[in-house]
Scaffold this motif. Structure first.
Motif, short mmCIF file in Angstrom:
data_model
loop_
_atom_site.label_atom_id
_atom_site.label_comp_id
_atom_site.label_asym_id
_atom_site.label_seq_id
_atom_site.Cartn_x
_atom_site.Cartn_y
_atom_site.Cartn_z
N GLU A 99 0.83 -1.20 0.00
CA GLU A 99 0.00 0.00 0.00
C GLU A 99 0.87 1.26 0.00
O GLU A 99 0.54 2.25 -0.64
CB GLU A 99 -0.93 0.01 1.21
N GLY A 100 1.99 1.21 0.71
CA GLY A 100 2.92 2.33 0.74
C GLY A 100 3.53 2.60 -0.63
O GLY A 100 3.77 3.76 -1.00
N VAL A 101 3.78 1.53 -1.36
CA VAL A 101 4.31 1.69 -2.72
C VAL A 101 3.26 2.34 -3.61
O VAL A 101 3.55 3.25 -4.39
CB VAL A 101 4.76 0.34 -3.32
N PHE A 102 2.01 1.90 -3.47
CA PHE A 102 0.93 2.50 -4.25
C PHE A 102 0.78 3.98 -3.91
O PHE A 102 0.65 4.82 -4.81
CB PHE A 102 -0.39 1.76 -4.04
N ASP A 103 0.81 4.31 -2.62
CA ASP A 103 0.70 5.71 -2.21
C ASP A 103 1.84 6.54 -2.80
O ASP A 103 1.62 7.67 -3.27
CB ASP A 103 0.69 5.84 -0.69
N ALA A 104 3.04 6.00 -2.80
CA ALA A 104 4.18 6.71 -3.38
C ALA A 104 3.99 6.88 -4.89
O ALA A 104 4.35 7.92 -5.46
CB ALA A 104 5.48 5.94 -3.10
N MET A 105 3.40 5.88 -5.53
CA MET A 105 3.11 5.95 -6.96
C MET A 105 2.12 7.09 -7.23
O MET A 105 2.31 7.87 -8.18
CB MET A 105 2.51 4.61 -7.41
#
Length: 173
Positions: A40-46
């Protein structure tokens, strides 16, 4: 982020694992967790990254041209039309809600950083109007995309400005 995006083109977010993401990106799990709490953190960064990309996007403006509401809206519709692959991956993965929520948060934080708000009431009003306008505009973009982009970005900009500047209903029964 690039690897997650590539994975979302073919599999739903719920089927993405941190292990598979680490393998695809050739990043050790320990390193992954140094930067992210989870996928989810990767998605938020994306999302944060694409919102920064939006800020840098020149859109329909020519150098030195004065900003207008209609041109600002046109910029938005041009940008998202050009990033259809991103919207498709987000939609296919059931992440539309998280995307919109993160976009609102990012926009609000950015504007807050640029605006010194002295009174709490002004801050509350600013937050409310940001949520209202961003949700409405993203709903319009999602509907436009779902229908296959039948209008041009310029036509959509005109519609959006009309929605934002005129009463929604001429008269109520």
């Amino acid at each position: 982020m690039d690897c997650l995006f590539e994975m979302l083109k073919s599999i739903p977010f719920q089927d993405v694992t941190v292990q598979a993401l680490c393998q695809k990106s050739e990043v050790p799990r320990k390193t992954f967790y140094r930067y992210f709490d989870g996928k989810e953190g990767v998605f938020d960064a994306m999302v944060d990254y694409i919102m920064l990309d939006y800020e840098r996007f020149p859109g329909p403006y020519r150098e030195g041209e004065r900003r207008t509401s209609e041109k600002d809206m046109e910029k938005m519709f041009l940008f998202w039309h050009e990033h259809d692959d991103f919207l498709t991956a987000v939609s296919r993965s059931g992440l539309s809600g998280r995307f919109i929520e993160r976009s609102i948060y990012t926009s609000f934080q950015e504007k807050l950083g640029m605006t010194m708000v002295a009174q709490q009431e002004s801050l509350d009003w600013f937050r409310i109007t940001t949520c209202f306008s961003m949700c409405g505009l993203f709903a319009l973009i999602w509907d436009w995309r779902r229908r296959g982009y039948p209008q041009t970005p310029q036509e959509m900009a005109h519609i959006a400005v009309k929605l934002l500047t005129q009463p929604l209903y001429r008269s109520l029964p």
